[in-house]
Design a protein around this motif. Structure first.
Motif, PDB file in Angstrom:
ATOM      1  N   LEU A  22      39.436 -31.986  11.083  1.00  0.00           N
ATOM      2  CA  LEU A  22      38.912 -33.355  11.039  1.00  0.00           C
ATOM      3  C   LEU A  22      39.531 -34.175  12.162  1.00  0.00           C
ATOM      4  O   LEU A  22      40.688 -33.988  12.519  1.00  0.00           O
ATOM      5  CB  LEU A  22      39.220 -34.007   9.688  1.00  0.00           C
ATOM      6  CG  LEU A  22      38.533 -33.387   8.471  1.00  0.00           C
ATOM      7  CD1 LEU A  22      38.942 -34.109   7.209  1.00  0.00           C
ATOM      8  CD2 LEU A  22      37.028 -33.425   8.650  1.00  0.00           C
ATOM      9  N   LEU A  24      40.116 -37.974  13.323  1.00  0.00           N
ATOM     10  CA  LEU A  24      40.052 -39.398  12.950  1.00  0.00           C
ATOM     11  C   LEU A  24      39.525 -40.269  14.088  1.00  0.00           C
ATOM     12  O   LEU A  24      38.811 -41.237  13.848  1.00  0.00           O
ATOM     13  CB  LEU A  24      41.430 -39.905  12.516  1.00  0.00           C
ATOM     14  CG  LEU A  24      41.873 -39.546  11.094  1.00  0.00           C
ATOM     15  CD1 LEU A  24      43.113 -40.340  10.719  1.00  0.00           C
ATOM     16  CD2 LEU A  24      40.759 -39.807  10.099  1.00  0.00           C
TER      17      LEU A  24
ATOM     18  N   PHE B   8      42.502 -48.332   7.851  1.00  0.00           N
ATOM     19  CA  PHE B   8      41.603 -47.207   7.602  1.00  0.00           C
ATOM     20  C   PHE B   8      42.280 -45.881   7.942  1.00  0.00           C
ATOM     21  O   PHE B   8      42.210 -44.918   7.183  1.00  0.00           O
ATOM     22  CB  PHE B   8      40.319 -47.355   8.429  1.00  0.00           C
ATOM     23  CG  PHE B   8      39.499 -46.091   8.467  1.00  0.00           C
ATOM     24  CD1 PHE B   8      38.724 -45.727   7.373  1.00  0.00           C
ATOM     25  CD2 PHE B   8      39.524 -45.258   9.565  1.00  0.00           C
ATOM     26  CE1 PHE B   8      37.989 -44.551   7.387  1.00  0.00           C
ATOM     27  CE2 PHE B   8      38.790 -44.073   9.582  1.00  0.00           C
ATOM     28  CZ  PHE B   8      38.021 -43.726   8.497  1.00  0.00           C
ATOM     29  N   ARG B   9      42.948 -45.852   9.090  1.00  0.00           N
ATOM     30  CA  ARG B   9      43.594 -44.597   9.509  1.00  0.00           C
ATOM     31  C   ARG B   9      44.664 -44.174   8.503  1.00  0.00           C
ATOM     32  O   ARG B   9      44.846 -42.996   8.233  1.00  0.00           O
ATOM     33  CB  ARG B   9      44.196 -44.751  10.911  1.00  0.00           C
ATOM     34  CG  ARG B   9      43.149 -44.697  12.014  1.00  0.00           C
ATOM     35  CD  ARG B   9      43.777 -44.956  13.379  1.00  0.00           C
ATOM     36  NE  ARG B   9      42.798 -44.918  14.442  1.00  0.00           N
ATOM     37  CZ  ARG B   9      42.466 -43.808  15.112  1.00  0.00           C
ATOM     38  NH1 ARG B   9      43.045 -42.660  14.830  1.00  0.00           N
ATOM     39  NH2 ARG B   9      41.550 -43.854  16.058  1.00  0.00           N
ATOM     40  N   ALA B  12      42.778 -42.771   5.566  1.00  0.00           N
ATOM     41  CA  ALA B  12      42.119 -41.506   5.908  1.00  0.00           C
ATOM     42  C   ALA B  12      43.127 -40.367   6.037  1.00  0.00           C
ATOM     43  O   ALA B  12      42.864 -39.243   5.612  1.00  0.00           O
ATOM     44  CB  ALA B  12      41.317 -41.662   7.198  1.00  0.00           C
ATOM     45  N   ARG B  16      42.150 -37.168   3.816  1.00  0.00           N
ATOM     46  CA  ARG B  16      41.279 -36.225   4.519  1.00  0.00           C
ATOM     47  C   ARG B  16      41.303 -34.846   3.868  1.00  0.00           C
ATOM     48  O   ARG B  16      40.274 -34.205   3.702  1.00  0.00           O
ATOM     49  CB  ARG B  16      41.671 -36.131   5.996  1.00  0.00           C
ATOM     50  CG  ARG B  16      43.142 -35.752   6.201  1.00  0.00           C
ATOM     51  CD  ARG B  16      43.591 -35.984   7.613  1.00  0.00           C
ATOM     52  NE  ARG B  16      43.036 -35.005   8.541  1.00  0.00           N
ATOM     53  CZ  ARG B  16      43.108 -35.122   9.872  1.00  0.00           C
ATOM     54  NH1 ARG B  16      43.689 -36.184  10.403  1.00  0.00           N
ATOM     55  NH2 ARG B  16      42.607 -34.204  10.627  1.00  0.00           N
ATOM     56  N   SER B  17      42.502 -34.429   3.487  1.00  0.00           N
ATOM     57  CA  SER B  17      42.640 -33.082   2.952  1.00  0.00           C
ATOM     58  C   SER B  17      41.929 -32.937   1.610  1.00  0.00           C
ATOM     59  O   SER B  17      41.205 -31.958   1.366  1.00  0.00           O
ATOM     60  CB  SER B  17      44.131 -32.766   2.838  1.00  0.00           C
ATOM     61  OG  SER B  17      44.320 -31.670   2.018  1.00  0.00           O
ATOM     62  N   LEU B  41      34.160 -39.813   6.549  1.00  0.00           N
ATOM     63  CA  LEU B  41      35.175 -40.682   7.152  1.00  0.00           C
ATOM     64  C   LEU B  41      34.523 -41.706   8.079  1.00  0.00           C
ATOM     65  O   LEU B  41      34.876 -42.889   8.070  1.00  0.00           O
ATOM     66  CB  LEU B  41      36.207 -39.844   7.909  1.00  0.00           C
ATOM     67  CG  LEU B  41      37.137 -38.986   7.035  1.00  0.00           C
ATOM     68  CD1 LEU B  41      38.076 -38.154   7.916  1.00  0.00           C
ATOM     69  CD2 LEU B  41      37.954 -39.851   6.082  1.00  0.00           C
TER      70      LEU B  41
END
Lengths: 221, 175
Positions: A22, A24, B8-9, B12, B16-17, B41
């Motif tokens: 992924l 970002l 947001f980061r 995330a 994410r995982s 995302l």
């Protein structure tokens, strides 16, 4: 089989995950493009739909707008053909030729039609309009919240009922709703919750000026 | 960098995982899971201000993910364009179980009907309540309950069919 056993099975299944690829930065860049352009929908729990939509579709001449104003623009009536909400019957990849062959005529709300996305990449087959300009009580640009302007659309009682029934069916099977502006499919967001209040908020990366331009485009006689 | 992007980061990075794993369990395909999580995302960032203000980005993310998966099922041509490798269930053979048990488990889960599978994953992998699962699947509480119980039965049957159920649970089910 117990919940716990299922959890353990899932653990075993995901333990073989390949490395996480992924990205970002890419997500942020793509998200930013979505904010600016045609995009998906977000539905608040109150049943107000927020359609993060059309980069300015308006191409017509615009009046003089004083910039910097933060007041709500006077509400006005929408042309019947200018804004239509239709069911999506089929989606195909679009092409310049296919979109050009559709011509500039806007179908009457009662007839099924075909329409292209603003960038011509998708060709939609659309059912008769469920809501059209005639059922829109008012449309107005407002300063919105969080720095970006919005367009508030209020439906009359007939439009409210029609949209509620329509979005209930769409939300049940996760189908998209086509938002047609002057015959072009400006956006086809997935409907996640029924919209029962008859209040639709169109939000995107609008400034008050661009929001007013879109309202002008919709209400131009 | 604007503060909403930092915010947001941060979110995330932490999610994410789990998003990717959820996507994998629902879709049965790591390549597709990667695409779905990546797309989720991006959509989350596009609406981050509102979603963060609503106080429940996790729930919204799962809803987006489930919808994207359903969308993908409806429009296969979209995915074919971006896929250059065929789905490979055994994404990481080096870390696979030596006897292929994992592959059989994954195949059994994939054989469970889509709605039931989604309900099982949201309930038991993401630990969502029945109500939260209903919201994520845009359906009713009653439907989630029935999909979950039918899904459990179907999964059990698929495991039995593959002769794996007894093997895995024999020791636990006898007191």
């Amino acid at each position: 089989m117990t919940d716990q056993q299922v959890r353990r099975l899932f653990d075993v299944m995901v333990a073989g995950a390949p490395p996480d690829a992924l990205d970002l930065d890419r997500a942020v860049a793509a998200g930013r493009r979505r904010r600016r352009g045609r995009a998906a929908s977000i539905v608040g729990s109150t049943g107000v739909v927020l359609l993060a939509v059309f980069a300015v579709v308006a191409t017509a001449q615009h009046g003089n707008h004083s910039s910097g104003a933060t007041t709500v623009e006077a509400a006005s009536k929408v042309r019947d053909s200018a804004l239509q909400l239709r069911p999506v019957l089929a989606v195909d990849p679009g092409s310049v030729a296919a979109c050009a062959s559709l011509g500039a005529a806007v179908a009457s709300p009662a007839s099924p039609t075909r329409g292209c996305s603003t960038d011509g990449s998708m060709l939609y087959t659309l059912g008769p309009a469920v809501v059209s300009g005639a059922q829109i009580k008012s449309v107005a640009a407002s300063a919105g919240s969080g720095g970006s302007a919005e367009i508030d659309v209020a439906l009359d009682s007939q439009g409210t009922t029609a949209l509620a029934t329509f979005t209930q069916a769409l939300a049940a099977d996760g189908s998209p709703m086509a938002i047609c502006v002057n015959g072009v499919v400006a956006s086809a967001p997935t409907v996640m919750e029924p919209i029962t209040t008859g209040q639709v908020v169109i939000s995107g990366d609008y400034t008050l000026d661009t929001a007013k331009k879109l309202v002008d485009e919709l209400t131009r006689p | 960098m604007r503060s909403n992007e930092l915010d947001f980061r941060g979110w995330a990075s932490g999610h994410r995982s789990s998003l990717r794993s959820t996507a994998f369990l629902i879709s049965g395909d790591w390549h597709l899971a990667e695409d779905l999580a990546q797309d989720t995302l991006a959509r989350m960032f596009a609406v981050w201000d509102r979603v963060a203000a609503s106080g429940n980005p996790d729930a919204y993310a799962r809803r987006v993910l489930v919808n994207l998966y359903l969308d993908h099922r409806r429009r296969p041509w979209r995915r074919e364009e971006s896929r250059d490798v065929l789905p490979d269930v055994r994404a990481d053979p080096d870390h696979g179980t030596s006897d292929g048990t994992r592959e059989v488990l994954i195949a059994a889960l994939r054989a469970v009907p889509r709605g039931q599978r989604t309900a099982l994953v949201l309930r038991f992998w993401d630990d969502l309540s029945v109500e939260q699962t209903a919201a994520a699947m845009s359906t009713t509480v009653g439907n989630v309950k029935s999909q979950t119980s039918r899904g459990l039965a179907a999964l059990r049957e698929e495991l039995d069919r593959r002769g794996i159920h007894e093997l895995l649970f024999a020791t636990e089910e006898t007191p």
